[in-house]
Design an enzyme around this catalytic site. Structure first.
Site, mmCIF file in Angstrom:
data_model
loop_
_atom_site.group_PDB
_atom_site.id
_atom_site.type_symbol
_atom_site.label_atom_id
_atom_site.label_comp_id
_atom_site.label_asym_id
_atom_site.label_seq_id
_atom_site.Cartn_x
_atom_site.Cartn_y
_atom_site.Cartn_z
ATOM 1 N N LEU A 102 0.883 -1.168 0.000
ATOM 2 C CA LEU A 102 0.000 0.000 0.000
ATOM 3 C C LEU A 102 0.915 1.210 0.000
ATOM 4 O O LEU A 102 1.991 1.187 0.628
ATOM 5 C CB LEU A 102 -0.880 0.007 1.257
ATOM 6 C CG LEU A 102 -1.954 -1.083 1.356
ATOM 7 C CD1 LEU A 102 -2.699 -0.986 2.675
ATOM 8 C CD2 LEU A 102 -2.939 -0.990 0.188
ATOM 9 N N ASP A 103 0.498 2.284 -0.660
ATOM 10 C CA ASP A 103 1.317 3.503 -0.673
ATOM 11 C C ASP A 103 1.450 4.046 0.746
ATOM 12 O O ASP A 103 0.622 3.749 1.616
ATOM 13 C CB ASP A 103 0.659 4.579 -1.548
ATOM 14 C CG ASP A 103 0.549 4.135 -3.001
ATOM 15 O OD1 ASP A 103 1.344 3.276 -3.412
ATOM 16 O OD2 ASP A 103 -0.347 4.644 -3.697
ATOM 17 N N LYS A 104 2.440 4.905 0.916
ATOM 18 C CA LYS A 104 2.694 5.480 2.247
ATOM 19 C C LYS A 104 1.437 6.147 2.813
ATOM 20 O O LYS A 104 1.163 6.068 4.003
ATOM 21 C CB LYS A 104 3.841 6.492 2.108
ATOM 22 C CG LYS A 104 4.417 6.955 3.414
ATOM 23 C CD LYS A 104 5.675 7.777 3.171
ATOM 24 C CE LYS A 104 6.227 8.296 4.477
ATOM 25 N NZ LYS A 104 7.467 9.044 4.306
#
Ligand code: URA
Length: 233
Positions: A102-104
Site C-alpha cells: 500500500l502507498d505510504k
C-alpha cells in the site's frame, strides 16, 4: 532445526535466556531435559517445553494490520518507518513481509505473512484476488467516468485495466474493487479519468474484510477461517 534457533524464532526466549534456562534444566524435548541447545529437533513433531510451558510451533504466520498513514509497506527503507516496525520483536525473526503493498498515504487492510509461496500466488495476476478500497476524489465523478473505470482505462501499461466495480456513496466518494495490483493502480485509474484520489483505504482483500475493531497501526493474527480463505484462493 537447532533447538536454540527454534526457541528464538518462536519468540520464546533470546539465545542467552535459553542458555540459562537450559543450564537449569528448564528446557525439555518430549519430556527429556536437554541442556545442549545445539541439538536438532523436528518442530512439527517434537514437543518442546520451556520452563514448564509447551511451545506451540506455527510454521506460517498470517497477520492482519490496519495500516496507518505515513508508514511504508516495503520491508527495508533506510529512512522511514515500515509496517514491520509496528509488530512486536518476536516477529522480527520470522521473515514476515507484506503481501502486496500500500502507498505510504494509503490506509487500511494489509496482510503480512512468512508464507512466500502463498503470497506469490495471491499476488499473481492470474489469481484475480479482489481488493476493495474506500476512496474520496477531488472532483465529482460523472456517470461516464464510472463507466470507464468499470470497463477499463489506459494507465500507460500494455493493456487497459481489468474490469472494476464502483459503488458511489456521493459524487466524490465510494468504494472501488479491482483484481489487479499495479503500482499506484487506483490513483492512476482516477488520473485516467482526469480526477485525483484524496483518500484511499483498503477495506477488503480476497473476501477478508478489514477488522474495524483494529485501530490504525494495530494488528492481529488471522483467524482459522480467514487463513482458510487465503489458502483456498
Ligand atoms: N492503489 C493505489 O493507487 N495505491 C495503493 O496504495 C493501493 C492501490
Amino acid at each position: 532445526m537447532r533447538l536454540d534457533k527454534f526457541l528464538s524464532e518462536t519468540g520464546t526466549a533470546s539465545r542467552s535466556e535459553s542458555k540459562k534456562a537450559a543450564r537449569s534444566g528448564g528446557v525439555t524435548v518430549n519430556g527429556m531435559v536437554v541442556r545442549d541447545l545445539s541439538v536438532h529437533i523436528d518442530p512439527e513433531k517434537d514437543k518442546v517445553a520451556y520452563m514448564g510451558s509447551v511451545i506451540l510451533y506455527q510454521k506460517y504466520i498470517y497477520i492482519m494490520m490496519n495500516k496507518p498513514d505515513g508508514v511504508i509497506s516495503s520491508t527495508d527503507d533506510g529512512s522511514g518507518k515500515t509496517v514491520l516496525d509496528l509488530l512486536p520483536e518476536k516477529y522480527g525473526k520470522m521473515e514476515i513481509f507484506p503481501c502486496g503493498r500500500l502507498d505510504k498515504n494509503t490506509l487500511g487492510l494489509l496482510i503480512l505473512t512468512n508464507n512466500g509461496a502463498l503470497a506469490h500466488r495471491l499476488l499473481s495476476p492470474k489469481c484475480h484476488v479482489e481488493k476493495t478500497y474506500r476512496f474520496e476524489c477531488e472532483r465529482p465523478l460523472r456517470e461516464k467516468d464510472v463507466e470507464l473505470l468499470c470497463k477499463g482505462v489506459d494507465i500507460g501499461e500494455k493493456s487497459s485495466t481489468q474490469p472494476a466495480k464502483v459503488h458511489l456513496t456521493s459524487d466524490r466518494s465510494g468504494e472501488i474493487s479491482v483484481t489487479e495490483g499495479k503500482f499506484h493502480q487506483i490513483k492512476r485509474m482516477f488520473q485516467a479519468v482526469c480526477n485525483k484520489i484524496t483518500y484511499l483505504e483498503r477495506i477488503r482483500f480476497a473476501d477478508i474484510p478489514l477488522d474495524e475493531t483494529l485501530a490504525r497501526g494495530e494488528w492481529r493474527e488471522l483467524t482459522e477461517k480467514e487463513k482458510e480463505i487465503l489458502e483456498n484462493h
